[in-house]
Design an enzyme around this catalytic site. Structure first.
Site, PDB file in Angstrom:
ATOM      1  N   TYR A   1       0.828  -1.216   0.000  1.00 56.37           N
ATOM      2  CA  TYR A   1       0.000   0.000   0.000  1.00 56.37           C
ATOM      3  C   TYR A   1       0.866   1.273   0.000  1.00 56.37           C
ATOM      4  O   TYR A   1       0.458   2.304  -0.518  1.00 56.37           O
ATOM      5  CB  TYR A   1      -0.949  -0.024   1.200  1.00 56.37           C
ATOM      6  CG  TYR A   1      -2.255   0.725   0.971  1.00 56.37           C
ATOM      7  CD1 TYR A   1      -3.049   0.485  -0.138  1.00 56.37           C
ATOM      8  CD2 TYR A   1      -2.693   1.674   1.886  1.00 56.37           C
ATOM      9  CE1 TYR A   1      -4.240   1.159  -0.339  1.00 56.37           C
ATOM     10  CE2 TYR A   1      -3.890   2.353   1.698  1.00 56.37           C
ATOM     11  CZ  TYR A   1      -4.656   2.096   0.587  1.00 56.37           C
ATOM     12  OH  TYR A   1      -5.832   2.773   0.402  1.00 56.37           O
TER      13      TYR A   1
ATOM     14  N   LYS B   1      -3.395   8.162   2.734  1.00 60.60           N
ATOM     15  CA  LYS B   1      -4.568   7.955   3.603  1.00 60.60           C
ATOM     16  C   LYS B   1      -4.325   8.566   4.990  1.00 60.60           C
ATOM     17  O   LYS B   1      -5.251   9.087   5.611  1.00 60.60           O
ATOM     18  CB  LYS B   1      -4.905   6.465   3.717  1.00 60.60           C
ATOM     19  CG  LYS B   1      -5.488   5.856   2.443  1.00 60.60           C
ATOM     20  CD  LYS B   1      -6.792   6.529   2.027  1.00 60.60           C
ATOM     21  CE  LYS B   1      -7.453   5.814   0.869  1.00 60.60           C
ATOM     22  NZ  LYS B   1      -8.529   6.607   0.255  1.00 60.60           N
TER      23      LYS B   1
HETATM   24  P1  NAP Z   1     -12.618   2.673  -7.902  1.00 60.37           P
HETATM   25  O1  NAP Z   1     -13.911   2.075  -8.290  1.00 60.37           O
HETATM   26  O2  NAP Z   1     -11.472   2.450  -8.830  1.00 60.37           O
HETATM   27  O3  NAP Z   1     -12.827   4.247  -7.619  1.00 60.37           O
HETATM   28  C1  NAP Z   1     -11.761   5.162  -7.558  1.00 60.37           C
HETATM   29  C2  NAP Z   1     -12.267   6.409  -8.225  1.00 60.37           C
HETATM   30  O4  NAP Z   1     -11.363   7.503  -8.111  1.00 60.37           O
HETATM   31  C3  NAP Z   1     -12.491   6.175  -9.726  1.00 60.37           C
HETATM   32  O5  NAP Z   1     -13.791   6.564 -10.080  1.00 60.37           O
HETATM   33  C4  NAP Z   1     -11.440   7.072 -10.318  1.00 60.37           C
HETATM   34  O6  NAP Z   1     -11.756   7.476 -11.624  1.00 60.37           O
HETATM   35  C5  NAP Z   1     -11.436   8.205  -9.333  1.00 60.37           C
HETATM   36  N1  NAP Z   1     -10.347   9.126  -9.586  1.00 60.37           N
HETATM   37  C6  NAP Z   1      -9.041   8.843  -9.762  1.00 60.37           C
HETATM   38  N2  NAP Z   1      -8.356   9.973 -10.044  1.00 60.37           N
HETATM   39  C7  NAP Z   1      -9.268  10.985 -10.021  1.00 60.37           C
HETATM   40  C8  NAP Z   1      -9.176  12.394 -10.238  1.00 60.37           C
HETATM   41  N3  NAP Z   1      -8.022  13.016 -10.525  1.00 60.37           N
HETATM   42  N4  NAP Z   1     -10.313  13.126 -10.129  1.00 60.37           N
HETATM   43  C9  NAP Z   1     -11.495  12.545  -9.848  1.00 60.37           C
HETATM   44  N5  NAP Z   1     -11.648  11.217  -9.652  1.00 60.37           N
HETATM   45  C10 NAP Z   1     -10.531  10.446  -9.731  1.00 60.37           C
HETATM   46  O7  NAP Z   1     -12.142   2.122  -6.491  1.00 60.37           O
HETATM   47  P2  NAP Z   1     -12.758   2.162  -5.005  1.00 60.37           P
HETATM   48  O8  NAP Z   1     -12.037   1.074  -4.299  1.00 60.37           O
HETATM   49  O9  NAP Z   1     -14.228   2.175  -5.046  1.00 60.37           O
HETATM   50  O10 NAP Z   1     -12.181   3.538  -4.451  1.00 60.37           O
HETATM   51  C11 NAP Z   1     -12.981   4.583  -3.898  1.00 60.37           C
HETATM   52  C12 NAP Z   1     -12.315   5.102  -2.626  1.00 60.37           C
HETATM   53  O11 NAP Z   1     -12.416   4.091  -1.634  1.00 60.37           O
HETATM   54  C13 NAP Z   1     -10.843   5.448  -2.770  1.00 60.37           C
HETATM   55  O12 NAP Z   1     -10.561   6.596  -1.990  1.00 60.37           O
HETATM   56  C14 NAP Z   1     -10.172   4.244  -2.136  1.00 60.37           C
HETATM   57  O13 NAP Z   1      -8.875   4.526  -1.649  1.00 60.37           O
HETATM   58  C15 NAP Z   1     -11.156   3.976  -0.998  1.00 60.37           C
HETATM   59  N6  NAP Z   1     -11.049   2.660  -0.358  1.00 60.37           N
HETATM   60  C16 NAP Z   1     -11.086   1.535  -1.107  1.00 60.37           C
HETATM   61  C17 NAP Z   1     -10.966   0.301  -0.476  1.00 60.37           C
HETATM   62  C18 NAP Z   1     -10.978  -0.975  -1.283  1.00 60.37           C
HETATM   63  O14 NAP Z   1     -10.544  -2.009  -0.754  1.00 60.37           O
HETATM   64  N7  NAP Z   1     -11.480  -0.972  -2.502  1.00 60.37           N
HETATM   65  C19 NAP Z   1     -10.828   0.224   0.917  1.00 60.37           C
HETATM   66  C20 NAP Z   1     -10.807   1.402   1.664  1.00 60.37           C
HETATM   67  C21 NAP Z   1     -10.917   2.624   1.008  1.00 60.37           C
HETATM   68  P3  NAP Z   1     -10.976   6.737 -12.872  1.00 60.37           P
HETATM   69  O15 NAP Z   1     -10.745   5.319 -12.517  1.00 60.37           O
HETATM   70  O16 NAP Z   1     -11.898   6.928 -14.020  1.00 60.37           O
HETATM   71  O17 NAP Z   1      -9.687   7.464 -13.024  1.00 60.37           O
END
Ligand code: NAP
Length: 257
Positions: free
Chosen positions: A156, A163
């Site tokens: 990570y 984070k």
């Molecule tokens: P995800 O579906 O890939 O979503 C991440 C989003 O961030 C995508 O829509 C991406 O758009 C967007 N993004 C990236 N760069 C950006 C920018 N410059 N401006 C605006 N949007 C942008 O993955 P996710 O896991 O659901 O992630 C959502 C959040 O949850 C993130 O903060 C992640 O760190 C957090 N989170 C995830 C997990 C996990 O295990 N999945 C656990 C804890 C926290 P594009 O892909 O189109 O660039």
């Protein structure tokens, strides 16, 4: 009558139907909210396709959080359509591959700067950019998504540092936005297999340890518990809670071994 009845909510971070934000968007509509989604770059057309899978198709606006013109256009659109904003979901994270592969010595500053700007500073950019509309709601709620930054995780790396910055930033934002009745809270989610998660080299290790240790168990393909917590924070049911980090991880954070 749903707990988000009459709420106008901006939801970022819906890429496909596995995105954590998609589950939240769907539940928010089911609980009575009107929502607008944002998408970015090459993913914008995928976000538009995904928006059609919601109970009611949502408008999608272009928003790269590092682009001040996009932010201004989103503010103008919401001001015209809704005249106020009751809530925002920040579900945005990105780090160049050097930041989430190998060890912590791998990434140069230019890559780290991108990870910090998109994954942490963007929370401030979003709140500041939409502050005039948040202030017009009686009370409003900003929710961000965290992955527990109190320890080091496999792979990570700099995303973990981003984070940690997000966790600290959420407290400062809560401090400075409280006078305007704006709450700022994070959900610290357990691992869910999304597009962003797949790019983290150590993700398979999370799956194994969560399975072994989470007292309530954990399913990396089910984000419904995270969606419920997001919707609860966006509702009026946490009126005196801000600067909080709520774990939705099957209880993993509470267990040492
Ligand atoms: P995800 O579906 O890939 O979503 C991440 C989003 O961030 C995508 O829509 C991406 O758009 C967007 N993004 C990236 N760069 C950006 C920018 N410059 N401006 C605006 N949007 C942008 O993955 P996710 O896991 O659901 O992630 C959502 C959040 O949850 C993130 O903060 C992640 O760190 C957090 N989170 C995830 C997990 C996990 O295990 N999945 C656990 C804890 C926290 P594009 O892909 O189109 O660039």
């Amino acid at each position: 009558m749903g707990i988000l009845k009459d709420k106008k909510i901006l939801i970022t971070g819906v890429l496909n139907d596995q995105s954590l934000a998609f589950g939240a968007a769907k539940l928010a509509q089911q609980e009575g909210a009107e929502i607008i989604l944002t998408g970015v770059g090459r993913g914008l057309s995928i976000t538009r396709r995904t928006a059609r899978k919601l109970p009611s198709e949502a408008v999608v606006l272009e928003l790269d959080v590092t682009n001040t013109e996009h932010m201004e256009a989103v503010k103008t659109h919401i001001a015209k359509e809704w005249g106020k904003l009751d809530g925002i979901l920040h579900a945005i994270g990105f780090a160049p591959s050097s930041c989430i592969e190998g060890d912590i010595f791998n990434a140069p500053w230019n890559d780290v700067a991108v990870a910090l700007e998109v994954s942490a500073y963007s929370l401030k950019a979003l709140v500041a950019g939409l502050m005039p509309l948040l202030k017009l709601a009686e009370t409003s709620s900003v929710v961000g998504l965290d992955f527990d930054a109190t320890m080091a995780w496999p792979g990570y790396n700099w995303m973990g540092v981003a984070k940690a910055a997000l966790e600290s930033l959420s407290r400062y934002l809560a401090r400075d936005a409280g006078k305007d009745n704006i709450r700022v809270n994070l959900i610290s989610a357990g691992p869910v297999r999304t597009i962003a998660a797949k790019s983290v080299s150590g993700f398979s290790a999370f799956d194994t340890v969560w399975n072994e240790r989470a007292p309530l168990g954990w399913n990396v393909t089910d984000s419904s518990a995270v969606a419920k917590a997001i919707v609860a924070f966006l509702s009026d049911w946490f009126p005196a809670t801000t600067g909080e980090i709520l774990h939705v991880d099957g209880g993993y954070h509470a267990v040492g071994a």
